[in-house]
Design a protein around this motif. Structure first.
Motif, short mmCIF file in Angstrom:
data_model
loop_
_atom_site.label_atom_id
_atom_site.label_comp_id
_atom_site.label_asym_id
_atom_site.label_seq_id
_atom_site.Cartn_x
_atom_site.Cartn_y
_atom_site.Cartn_z
N VAL A 83 82.86 96.45 80.73
CA VAL A 83 83.17 96.16 79.33
C VAL A 83 82.86 97.39 78.49
CG1 VAL A 83 82.46 94.81 77.32
CG2 VAL A 83 82.73 93.69 79.54
N ARG A 84 83.76 97.66 77.55
CA ARG A 84 83.50 98.71 76.56
C ARG A 84 84.05 98.24 75.22
NH1 ARG A 84 82.15 104.03 75.84
NH2 ARG A 84 83.23 105.12 74.16
N ASP A 85 83.25 98.36 74.19
CA ASP A 85 83.65 98.00 72.82
C ASP A 85 84.18 96.56 72.74
OD1 ASP A 85 82.94 100.52 71.91
OD2 ASP A 85 84.95 101.34 72.27
N GLY A 86 83.53 95.67 73.48
CA GLY A 86 83.87 94.26 73.39
C GLY A 86 85.09 93.85 74.17
N ASP A 90 91.78 95.38 78.79
CA ASP A 90 92.12 95.39 77.37
C ASP A 90 92.01 94.03 76.69
OD1 ASP A 90 92.67 98.14 77.51
OD2 ASP A 90 94.74 97.75 78.13
N LEU A 91 91.84 92.95 77.45
CA LEU A 91 91.59 91.66 76.81
C LEU A 91 90.14 91.60 76.33
CD1 LEU A 91 93.48 88.98 78.93
CD2 LEU A 91 94.30 90.38 77.03
N ARG A 92 89.89 90.70 75.39
CA ARG A 92 88.55 90.56 74.85
C ARG A 92 87.59 90.10 75.95
NH1 ARG A 92 89.52 87.26 70.26
NH2 ARG A 92 88.52 85.43 71.15
N ARG A 100 82.77 88.69 73.30
CA ARG A 100 83.05 90.07 72.87
C ARG A 100 82.12 91.09 73.52
NH1 ARG A 100 86.58 90.17 68.44
NH2 ARG A 100 87.01 88.09 67.60
N GLY A 101 81.85 90.85 74.81
CA GLY A 101 81.05 91.78 75.59
C GLY A 101 79.56 91.60 75.48
N ARG A 102 79.10 90.68 74.64
CA ARG A 102 77.68 90.48 74.44
C ARG A 102 77.22 89.19 75.12
NH1 ARG A 102 76.25 92.26 68.20
NH2 ARG A 102 77.04 94.41 68.35
N VAL A 103 76.13 89.26 75.87
CA VAL A 103 75.60 88.07 76.53
C VAL A 103 75.05 87.15 75.47
CG1 VAL A 103 73.88 87.21 78.15
CG2 VAL A 103 75.08 89.37 78.62
#
Length: 413
Positions: A39-42, A376-378, A407-410
């Motif tokens: 994951v990068r930038d969500g 590229d998906l969220r 959005r990439g955050r646990v």
């Protein structure tokens, strides 16, 4: 694809149910065993077998999945989650033999929830809705659609939509709001359905659009709701405001609602127990998703099933949702809906999981954002303590979700 030299997070030692039809083992789940996801930038930056990780990668945080399964975050694409009160008394009445239609005609049903919701403050609605939404979130749900439709006047419909948006922020979940002013006829308009539809089109919908509180517009098209002609008036008004439409269609009778929805290229037609083959063909041609609601089917003890075989034959995407509402599906478990879809409607477990991920995203018009594990998906993800993905539809009453990522955050489950 080119690889960014630094990722924000990487999951390894996980099996992936990507739900990408073009990926994985061709088993309906898009399975990749011993996979990895970055994951990068969500957003998802890389996904594939761990052995294929590109050389030279660096990551800020590495997560060891310990052999668990990672799927897209679940999507509940049809709910009426914001409301006040409950209708347990009507449940008893139906068990004693009174029909849903008889209850509605006697002033119960949706009308009783309208009275309670009008009396509640926006803060009250947020407080009541938060408990329901958190139960969904605990099962790996990262996106939920919430409809209005229990206010039935401008001020109270706006109140409901504001409450829905606030719930998303409070519970850490993506909320898509749908304006359902044409849900039922309020008592002050008894016998004047056309006048009420004029209010929906000329006052309520413009106010909702101006406040940017709705992502779509819905109508309950049924003989105890609104006619196809009245539905078209609402759809035309929605189109004038640039809002996509969806429809409660053919739940209790065949009014060709799904065909009407397809004519307006609706995002979805929902319920569909009485939908005809002509309507299914129209949905296929229009790209309209079928949303199946087994909770309402079960709770109302219906016997007419949606035309699953026809939907499969014509390759209409089938989504699943809780239809969380106080009268016909007081349910806050999307995992239970997966099981019910398999046991009641004979979907396969893979079809059921697709219905709560990839196809649910299509039903909301956000398939370019969520619903699969693909670059590229969220990065909305759910982590499961299971040995195979069919377990998500198999064990009703169980919740094997051990992690959620938004959005990439646990996030806490």
């Amino acid at each position: 694809m080119s690889i960014d030299p630094l990722w924000d997070a990487l999951w390894i030692n996980v099996h992936l149910a990507t739900m990408d039809e073009a990926a994985g083992a061709g088993d309906g789940y898009g399975t990749i065993r011993d996979g990895a996801l970055a994951v990068r930038d969500g957003r998802i930056a890389w996904v594939g077998p761990r052995r294929d990780l590109p050389s030279g990668w660096r990551v800020v945080t590495e997560h060891d999945g310990r052999g668990a399964w990672l799927t897209p975050g679940l999507i509940d694409c049809h709910t009426h989650l914001v409301y006040a009160g409950n209708r347990a008394d009507e449940f008893e009445m139906r068990l004693a033999g009174t029909s849903y239609e008889e209850i509605a005609k006697a002033g119960g049903g949706i009308a009783s929830t309208v009275r309670a919701t009008r009396a509640a403050s926006e803060d009250d609605l947020v407080a009541e809705g938060a408990g329901r939404l958190r139960r969904l979130v605990a099962e790996g749900v990262t996106t939920v659609e919430i409809k209005s439709g229990y206010g039935l006047d401008t001020a109270n419909e706006l109140k409901m939509l504001r409450a829905a948006r606030r719930l998303g922020k409070a519970c850490g979940v993506e909320v898509k709001t749908t304006f359902l002013g044409a849900h039922a006829l309020p008592p002050e308009f008894s016998g004047r359905a056309d006048d009420y539809i004029a209010l929906v089109c000329d006052e309520m919908l413009p106010a909702v659009a101006d406040a940017k509180l709705a992502d779509a517009v819905d109508v309950f098209c049924e003989h105890i709701g609104f006619t196809p002609a009245q539905t078209e008036r609402v759809f035309d008004a929605a189109k004038a405001h640039g809002l996509p439409v969806k429809l409660h269609a053919d739940q209790l009778s065949d009014l060709a609602g799904a065909q009407l929805a397809a004519r307006y290229r609706a995002l979805s037609a929902d319920h569909l127990e009485h939908t005809s083959v002509d309507s299914v063909r129209a949905m296929a041609e229009a790209g309209t998703t079928a949303v199946l609601l087994p909770g309402a089917f079960y709770f109302l003890r219906e016997v007419q099933q949606p035309p699953i075989a026809m939907l499969r034959h014509h390759r209409v995407p089938m989504a699943l949702a809780t239809d969380c509402n106080p009268g016909t599906s007081p349910c806050t478990s999307l995992l239970l809906m997966l099981n019910m879809a398999c046991t009641l409607f004979r979907l396969t477990p893979a079809e059921a999981l697709a219905g709560a991920t990839r196809n649910a995203a299509k039903a909301l018009g956000i398939e370019d954002e969520v619903g699969e594990l693909a670059p590229d998906l969220r990065a909305d993800l759910a982590l499961w303590d299971i040995s195979q993905p069919s377990e998500l539809a198999y064990a009703f009453g169980a919740n094997p979700c051990i992690g959620r990522v938004t959005r990439g955050r646990v996030s806490a489950t």
